[in-house]
Design a protein around this motif. Structure first.
Motif, PDB file in Angstrom:
ATOM      1  N   UNK A   1      10.634   1.723  -0.329  1.00 41.60           N
ATOM      2  CA  UNK A   1      10.381   1.275  -1.706  1.00 41.60           C
ATOM      3  C   UNK A   1       9.088   0.487  -1.748  1.00 41.60           C
ATOM      4  N   UNK A   2       8.190   0.910  -2.636  1.00 35.00           N
ATOM      5  CA  UNK A   2       6.855   0.321  -2.587  1.00 35.00           C
ATOM      6  C   UNK A   2       6.504  -0.346  -3.916  1.00 35.00           C
ATOM      7  N   UNK A   3       7.174  -1.482  -4.181  1.00 34.48           N
ATOM      8  CA  UNK A   3       6.832  -2.318  -5.334  1.00 34.48           C
ATOM      9  C   UNK A   3       6.121  -3.568  -4.839  1.00 34.48           C
ATOM     10  N   UNK A   4       6.297  -4.692  -5.553  1.00 40.52           N
ATOM     11  CA  UNK A   4       5.671  -5.955  -5.135  1.00 40.52           C
ATOM     12  C   UNK A   4       6.033  -6.310  -3.702  1.00 40.52           C
ATOM     13  N   UNK A   5       7.343  -6.253  -3.427  1.00 38.34           N
ATOM     14  CA  UNK A   5       7.832  -6.678  -2.117  1.00 38.34           C
ATOM     15  C   UNK A   5       7.352  -5.725  -1.027  1.00 38.34           C
ATOM     16  N   UNK A   6       7.410  -4.427  -1.292  1.00 39.57           N
ATOM     17  CA  UNK A   6       6.946  -3.445  -0.308  1.00 39.57           C
ATOM     18  C   UNK A   6       5.487  -3.678   0.065  1.00 39.57           C
TER      19      UNK A   6
END
Ligand code: NAP
Ligand code: NAP
Lengths: 329, 329
Positions: free
Chosen positions: A10-15
């Motif tokens: 998963x590549x959002x803010x955290x990723x």
């Protein structure tokens, strides 16, 4: 030394922050990023990283030691978590406090079957704050623990503002109330209402020609999100928002006040405080440290779901036990 | 539920505080106090406690689950520790930082042979500060850690003052320098000299007719203890000392400042702060919580010497893993 091979799911803010965080740890390397989107559409921050579809992960169990799960807690982790727990050691920042026991059970079952370890609910709250609540309560059994959040941006509350008609952009800060913190430190053991612990400050960019009073009213009376708080609202321009309110700063404070002595005459205050320019960067760095622990523990034969309080601190450090005894104890 | 049966070895400040601390933990009971002095001369704080000679301990291995070692780190623990490690699970607050590796080895050898667990160097520094140094460094690998002590009474420095000719009584406070703390929080990463981190304030009761200037000079120039610090000296009466400076308050602060982000543009500050009315009470409460961990771990078959960073936080809590997941995570 073989590096610990990490995957990001998963590549959002955290990723993105995990991608950056791994670079600070010489004993780790990033194997790839896994996404539900078309990999060719993803531009990674550091460029030189492979991006795969979620499906490709199951063919890569021999190439990855720990998967850092960076999906959203609300709708992604409840199914991504158990799925990956059947294949990989995992760490995640699952933060839906009320559902942690159920999530734990689902992860535990699959992880035990696969003989993998899954460290759930890392990050800072849950995560480092949980650890500090536990230590403080164990050390001062006669006492009270208080958690304050902020000053920082609440993404949920910012989203809620943006859903109001006429709002173009918006950002919400949660701010702890100084008098409440002082009362806790003094040992007053106050019973604090929601309104007495935090207040909320919103910066709103309104569409031209909208009724600002109406927006203000809708925010201040929004149940759960704002109705129980004193809320301050500032209308600003888009330029001001971008210039003065960038990023996702956050932080908070755990305080436990306790008493000891023959007649409980001695006061003690334990505080753990975080001031973070970037909530996702800090959260990611916590997950990366727990990824090291997951890898080591699984190599020792430990399997099943764990929370952060089940992990001895030494497993997070890249230093050996001997080095720790010499330099940190 | 069977209570955890605790023994206290050595009855000074810390031993007395352990006696009191155990009462705050419903899952524990105090079996007895062991002393080198004649037991009939010892008056315990809570009265209803058995006092034994050290020699009697070896006949009581079946009655005691964990011995809390409360002897002095300088001259008592180096021999009392290994002796008791051959017979009992132990916890201690061994605080001679430079000698910890040697002490660990001696404890480890005897504990492994006896299949007991010995948790060494508990308390707050070493102890909770060690744990927090480790977590902070693991989470923010790019950063600097600073330890400040005080405001609090240093027993070693107070003793040093009292050894000066003409001094009847004395108490020394170690005080961290606020500007230094602020610089660390801001992320200046200052290189701080001894003098820039702490200053020292002494309250001295002088014998009648002594040369106060001479005492002042001797304190301020005392190597190791005072020469490298800015030291403030106040001559007061015995009544003032008793009234205004009772007890052994202490505390301190661990700060780590670190950076993250593509260009290290994000600052993060982690702080762990203690403000303690009673140094021995707090230290004792930490040791008591680790005694619970020692008992549980040994029941699971774990043996050998450990430091506080080798112990998963959950072992310190009287709550079950399920309760922790529900209420603390
Ligand atoms: N414990 C703590 O202290 C703590 C602190 C902060 C956050 N968290 C947790 O971390 C979770 C993740 O936070 P986050 O800020 O990273 O959430 P986010 O940015 O919304 O990302 C969540 C998922 O949404 C998808 N996504 C991201 N950007 C997208 C885009 N532009 N278009 C389409 N899909 C996109 C990604 O999945 P795909 O790549 O598969 O599309 C990603 O995994 C939160 O839900 C929260 O629970 C915990
Ligand atoms: N890690 C930490 O954060 C931390 C913090 C505070 C202290 N500590 C450690 O704890 C150790 C113990 O501290 P403490 O303040 O309890 O030391 P203390 O009061 O000097 O006691 C040390 C020993 O001296 C003996 N003793 C005490 N009072 C006596 C008296 N009136 N007459 C004759 N003997 C007496 C006792 O042994 P007997 O009963 O056998 O005579 C006792 O075990 C310190 O050395 C320090 O290393 C660690």
């Amino acid at each position: 030394m073989n590096k610990i091979r990490i995957g990001i799911v998963g590549y959002g803010n955290l990723g993105k922050s995990v991608e950056l965080g791994i670079r600070q740890n010489e004993d780790m390397e990033l194997v790839g990023i896994f996404t539900r989107r078309n990999p060719s559409t993803i531009e990674t921050v550091t460029r030189a990283v492979a991006v795969y579809t979620m499906d490709e992960a199951k063919k890569m169990t021999e190439q990855i030691d720990v998967m850092v799960l960076c999906g959203g807690s609300m709708s992604d982790l409840p199914f991504q978590g158990p799925e990956f727990a059947s294949l990989f050691n995992t760490v995640d920042g699952y933060d839906n406090h009320a559902q942690i026991p159920d999530y734990f059970s689902a992860m535990n079952e699959n992880a035990l079957e696969a003989q993998k370890i899954c460290i759930i609910a890392g990050g800072w709250d849950p995560g480092m704050f949980s650890i500090n609540r536990l230590y403080a309560e164990a050390i001062l059994p006669e006492g009270n623990t208080y958690t304050f959040w902020g000053k920082g941006v609440s993404q949920g509350h910012s989203d809620a503002i943006r859903r109001i008609k006429g709002v173009m952009k918006g950002k919400q800060y949660t701010i702890p109330i100084e008098n409440a913190i002082e009362a806790v430190r003094r040992g007053d053991r106050p019973e604090l209402s929601t309104r007495e612990k935090h207040h909320r400050v919103c910066f709103v960019v309104a569409e031209e020609g909208t009724d600002k009073e109406q927006i203000e009213h809708e925010i201040k009376t929004m149940p759960n999100y704002f109705a129980d708080y004193d809320t301050e609202i500032h209308f600003i321009t888009e330029e001001e928002l971008e210039k003065n309110h960038p990023g996702l700063p956050h932080g908070g404070l755990i305080i436990r006040h306790g008493r000891t002595g023959l007649h409980e005459e001695h006061n003690h205050v334990i505080e753990y405080q975080l001031a973070l320019d970037s909530n996702p960067d800090f959260t990611a760095n916590v997950l990366v440290a727990f990824a090291r622990a997951a890898h080591r523990l699984n190599q020792e034969g430990v399997a099943g779901a764990k929370t952060v309080v089940d992990i001895a601190p030494a497993y997070l450090s890249s230093k050996s036990a001997e080095e720790l005894r010499k330099s940190i104890i």
